[in-house]
Design an enzyme around this catalytic site. Structure first.
Site, PDB file in Angstrom:
ATOM      1  N   GLU A   9       0.942  -1.052  -0.155  1.00  0.00           N
ATOM      2  CA  GLU A   9      -0.251  -0.185  -0.025  1.00  0.00           C
ATOM      3  C   GLU A   9       1.162   1.681  -0.198  1.00  0.00           C
ATOM      4  OE1 GLU A   9      -0.450  -2.641   2.175  1.00  0.00           O
ATOM      5  OE2 GLU A   9      -2.766  -2.103   3.402  1.00  0.00           O
ATOM      6  N   ASP A  82      -1.990  -5.262   3.273  1.00  0.00           N
ATOM      7  CA  ASP A  82      -2.304  -5.017   5.537  1.00  0.00           C
ATOM      8  C   ASP A  82      -3.426  -7.401   5.357  1.00  0.00           C
ATOM      9  OD1 ASP A  82      -0.465  -3.442   5.709  1.00  0.00           O
ATOM     10  OD2 ASP A  82      -2.267  -2.022   5.660  1.00  0.00           O
ATOM     11  N   ASP A  84      -5.444  -8.322   6.092  1.00  0.00           N
ATOM     12  CA  ASP A  84      -7.637  -7.733   6.624  1.00  0.00           C
ATOM     13  C   ASP A  84      -8.241  -7.724   5.767  1.00  0.00           C
ATOM     14  OD1 ASP A  84      -6.908  -5.418   6.012  1.00  0.00           O
ATOM     15  OD2 ASP A  84      -6.509  -4.492   8.255  1.00  0.00           O
ATOM     16  N   GLU A  86      -9.783  -5.274   4.541  1.00  0.00           N
ATOM     17  CA  GLU A  86      -9.611  -4.101   3.218  1.00  0.00           C
ATOM     18  C   GLU A  86      -7.966  -4.774   2.692  1.00  0.00           C
ATOM     19  OE1 GLU A  86     -10.614  -1.046   2.973  1.00  0.00           O
ATOM     20  OE2 GLU A  86     -12.806  -2.071   4.446  1.00  0.00           O
ATOM     21  N   TYR A 302       1.167  -5.349  13.180  1.00  0.00           N
ATOM     22  CA  TYR A 302       0.551  -4.716  12.244  1.00  0.00           C
ATOM     23  C   TYR A 302      -0.076  -4.699  13.367  1.00  0.00           C
ATOM     24  CZ  TYR A 302      -3.138  -3.758   8.887  1.00  0.00           C
ATOM     25  OH  TYR A 302      -4.231  -3.040   8.704  1.00  0.00           O
ATOM     26  N   ARG A 304      -3.172  -3.147  13.633  1.00  0.00           N
ATOM     27  CA  ARG A 304      -4.744  -3.182  13.199  1.00  0.00           C
ATOM     28  C   ARG A 304      -5.641  -4.279  13.802  1.00  0.00           C
ATOM     29  NH1 ARG A 304      -3.903   0.161   8.386  1.00  0.00           N
ATOM     30  NH2 ARG A 304      -4.369   2.571   9.365  1.00  0.00           N
ATOM     31  N   HIS A 348      -4.297 -13.210  13.075  1.00  0.00           N
ATOM     32  CA  HIS A 348      -3.546 -12.381  13.613  1.00  0.00           C
ATOM     33  C   HIS A 348      -2.960 -12.365  14.612  1.00  0.00           C
ATOM     34  CE1 HIS A 348      -6.243  -8.856  11.109  1.00  0.00           C
ATOM     35  NE2 HIS A 348      -5.557 -10.272   9.501  1.00  0.00           N
TER      36      HIS A 348
END
Length: 855
Positions: A9, A82, A84, A86, A302, A304, A348
């Site tokens: 990203e 990432d 997740d 998103e 990470y 989040r 995660h």
């Protein structure tokens, strides 16, 4: 030439990963999402099964073109956003944008929880495919949010002046804030008295200690007036004090689990005073990479995440560090494990250091002060989580106020408690925490531990040195802080780690809440929006229903529900709620009666121009008359507008009040004739602060002229005329005060009393250095005329410099334009290539040769 393209990203992450992977890979940044639903239309074909219409995001066309060009030169594409939903969606959209360049089976998905050499190499050694369930869960969330926002927001615009939008999660967060404010408004303080005494032994050691009244007749004390307090004291004056019972026990206090997103945001707010958005910005930098001299490396995992899971390797490394640093007695026999919430994504990990031997002390010369504070918080919490419990000796002494013989029997029991840490356990890493007594006195006042109790025996008499009486009042519930609101959202199952900070930021941006010190208070506009939504769409913005939607999104990700099926179930309920919220059409006979009244108006007010729109009372009435003539439905809002016009032109309409009330519109007439609220006291004070300010010269941007002096004068005229400013006008007034703060003595000291929001600096840290680089440009290009607009690079740069100088921040769009401008003048910026990665600057603008190729 590299045969593998890696897409992440951000440029910072790209730089870190490129260093690890080496020359066989070229790493590019997508700058986040590259495709989304269109801005100005629903973009979802509901009838065809909720088919989304994705378009390239405005401003991302160049990024997509660069990625497509890079994809043409490689055999494989590794998608590394990432780990997740998103990130999975970003990866899927990248495949859709690049699928014509590389064969479908040559796209790979790689995920990692930390950006370290070992984690990256492991991820690239075992790539997977895109998880379509995760993509579908994100698509369903995006479509849900679009449908709610697109259908509900227009209702707000029509009903509430200044309302911007409604959102599926945003409006629930607003509901929590407003409902808390309602409780505060309705709260009536109740008086109560706290009793205690300073006492000591009759023999050495005679060190005094405090005791507190905990029971009256075996119940929690209920002393609610000064008269009751005096009677109790008079009674106690006649009574000797005697030790009734001594209890000693050892308690074990376990460490808390390592951080997840919400708990990190809460701890950073409590201990460091950071807002959630600031915390996440700092954490992002720690995750993406810090340069230790041999290239950047991520120092935390990470950030989040809603999982407290810890990898076996990280757990083992931490246990080794604990043994080496604190001793073997601090290592638990078995590793500590913590249970995540049911909805947590266990793939995660928690937020932890990537290398636990990298202590905060070792990073003092590498991290900036804000980064170091947050890293220390994360390191201490993680290390403590893998240590043994603290052992605490707790001693409680109950003291009886003995009643005289023959007196009315009222029993009073006092208590003193002292705690002593026998073994600090995890507190050796986290610091000593206050140990609270497990009970309270019934009024929410916890029993405070005394520092130390003398040796006592049951039945021993004590000397009362003085009685302590303290009048108190019950307190209303506290307003939410950003951190406590996040905790409430999490506890209610609303939103996810990646959305918390953005949700609060949106409420602030929409001017639905404002910060008062560190608390969130709903603005008048926010409360009006809340009232409308709850009166008309209570089921939609119900906390339980929103949590249920989150649970169904989790089920989509888990493969338990098909995403279109979930949307169909939601949409059926949603359309019914929306139809109900729109309300019934207005009574045609009432509309006709109001139009007949207004038919008597012979002199209409002059049309008023506001911005690009012109408002004409006469034309508005004519448009309603045409609706009636065309047999089109009219709304209750239009009825209210016509009543207001009847009140406005009452001197030309005859007995307008009686006629309107005869139609059953008493409430509408009362609202239309209600006196305007006077200006707020804080507004008058702000205007007074600006009266001696020397304003900047007017500035021209395109065809618009911005003149602070004229704007301030217009506000002053409105205020002096007795009119209250709107929420938006107050926000712009606050910006003026902030802009000229250097001319206003002691502004920071007055800010809280003025309800002036001193906005936290949310700037991109590269802005100041990029402005400095452009300041070195000697030769600016001549202004260019395109259509009706003039493009002048130098004027644009000067405008951004002025804004940054006063506000210390630029909008994301302005930052992007600033960096693009730097690329245009790269040849005049020393060491541009070296600075490009550091500040996320674009490739230099190349001149075209005669054959059309870049030279």
């Amino acid at each position: 030439m590299a045969k593998n393209l890696v897409i992440v990203e951000s440029p910072a992450k790209a730089k870190t990963i490129n260093k690890i992977l080496g020359s066989d890979y070229v790493v590019k940044a997508s700058m986040g999402h590259v495709r989304d639903l269109p801005e100005k239309q629903l973009g979802v074909d509901v009838e065809a099964g909720f088919v989304p219409k994705y378009v390239t995001i405005k401003g991302r066309q160049k990024t997509v073109a660069e990625l497509q060009k890079a994809a043409e030169k490689v055999d494989n594409i590794y998608l590394a956003p990432d780990p997740d939903r998103e990130g999975e969606a970003i990866a899927w959209h990248l495949v859709e944008a690049l699928k014509d360049k590389v064969a479908p089976d040559h796209f790979y998905r790689v995920t990692y929880n930390e950006i370290t050499a070992s984690a990256i190499r492991e991820a690239f050694g075992d790539p997977t495919r895109i998880d379509q369930n995760k993509v579908d869960a994100q698509q369903a969330r995006r479509i849900l949010d679009r449908i709610v926002g697109y259908k509900v927001s227009p209702l707000l615009w029509r009903r509430i002046k200044g309302a911007s939008s409604a959102g599926r999660v945003q409006s629930v967060a607003l509901r929590l804030v407003c409902e808390r404010e309602d409780l505060i408004d309705a709260f009536v303080p109740q008086e109560y008295w706290v009793f205690g005494a300073n006492v000591r032994k009759y023999e050495d050691p005679k060190d005094p200690f405090a005791i507190k009244l905990v029971k009256v007749n075996g119940e929690n004390p209920d002393i609610n007036s000064g008269e009751q307090a005096e009677r109790a004291r008079a009674d106690l004056d006649q009574r000797p004090l005697k030790v009734a019972e001594i209890r000693e026990k050892e308690i074990s206090k376990r460490p808390r689990p390592p951080f997840i997103t919400s708990s990190l945001q809460q701890a950073a707010s409590s201990f460091l005073g950071y807002t959630p958005s600031r915390t996440m910005r700092i954490a992002q930098g720690l995750y993406e990479g810090v340069d230790f001299g041999e290239g950047p490396v991520g120092v935390i995992t990470y950030m989040r995440t809603d999982s407290v899971a810890v990898s076996k390797e990280a757990q083992s490394n931490c246990r080794n560090l604990v043994g080496e640093t604190y001793g073997a007695e601090y290592i638990p026999e078995k590793p500590n494990f913590y249970k995540s919430r049911q909805s947590a994504q266990e793939a995660h990990e928690c937020i932890r250091p990537t290398d636990v031997t990298r202590t905060p002390e070792k990073l003092t010369s590498v991290l900036d002060p804000d980064q170091l504070k947050l890293y220390r918080l994360i390191w201490q919490r993680f290390v403590a989580s893998q240590m043994v419990p603290a052992r605490i000796a707790q001693k409680s002494v109950d003291i009886d106020a003995v009643a005289p013989e023959g007196s009315a029997e009222t029993s009073y029991l006092f208590r003193a408690t002292a705690s002593e840490i026998l073994f600090p356990g995890y507190m050796k890493a986290s610091g000593v925490e206050k140990t609270k007594s497990p009970k309270d006195n019934g009024n929410g006042d916890e029993e405070d531990d005394v520092e130390q109790l003398p040796p006592l025996q049951e039945g021993e008499s004590l000397e009362c040195l003085e009685w302590l009486m303290d009048r108190k009042e019950t307190k209303p519930p506290a307003r939410y802080s950003e951190a406590s609101l996040i905790r409430a959202l999490e506890e209610n199952g609303v939103g996810r780690p990646s959305t918390y900070a953005q949700t609060i930021s949106t409420l602030d941006k929409r001017e639905y809440v404002e910060r008062e010190k560190r608390s969130l208070r709903p603005t008048p506009l926010g409360r009006e929006v809340f009232k409308f939504l709850i009166e008309n769409l209570d089921e939609l913005f119900n906390v339980g229903f929103t949590a249920e939607m989150e649970s169904e999104l989790d089920d989509i990700e888990g493969g338990k529900i098909e995403w279109r099926q979930m949307l169909e179930g939601f949409y059926g309920k949603f359309t019914g709620w929306i139809d109900k919220a729109k309300g019934p059409a207005a009574d045609k006979t009432i509309i006709t009666g109001l139009l007949d009244l207004l038919g008597g108006v012979s002199e209409w007010a002059e049309p008023v121009k506001r911005g690009k729109r012109t408002y004409s009372d006469e034309k508005f009435v004519g448009s309603i008359a045409k609706q009636i003539a065309d047999d089109k439905p009219t709304s209750l809002r239009q009825v209210q507008a016509l009543v207001k016009l009847c009140a406005k032109y009452a001197d030309q309409v005859g007995d307008a009040e009686a006629a309107v009330k005869a139609m059953g519109l008493e409430a509408e007439w009362a609202e239309a004739t209600k006196a305007a609220e006077p200006p707020r006291e804080q507004t008058l004070q702000k205007m007074d602060l600006l009266k001696d300010v020397t304003f900047d010269e007017p500035r021209t941007v395109g065809k618009k002229i911005y003149d602070d002096k004229v704007f301030c004068s217009s506000l002053r005229e409105q205020v002096e005329g007795g009119k209250r400013l709107t929420v938006n006008q107050i926000r712009y007034l606050d910006r003026l005060v902030m802009k000229y703060r250097d001319q206003i003595p002691n502004l920071d000291d007055m800010a809280a009393d003025l309800d002036l929001m001193l906005e936290e600096d949310t700037l991109d840290e590269s802005v100041e250095p990029v402005l400095s680089l452009l300041g070195k440009v000697k030769e600016w290009k001549e202004p260019v005329q395109k259509g009706k607009r003039t493009w002048d690079d130098r004027s644009f740069f000067q405008s951004l410099s002025r804004q940054f100088g006063t506000k210390k921040s630029l909008s994301p769009k302005q930052v992007a334009s600033l960096k693009k401008l730097a690329g245009r003048y790269a040849t005049q910026i020393p060491d541009y290539e070296q600075l490009r990665e550091q500040y996320g600057l674009p490739e230099p603008k190349k001149k075209k040769t005669a054959d059309g190729e870049g030279s």
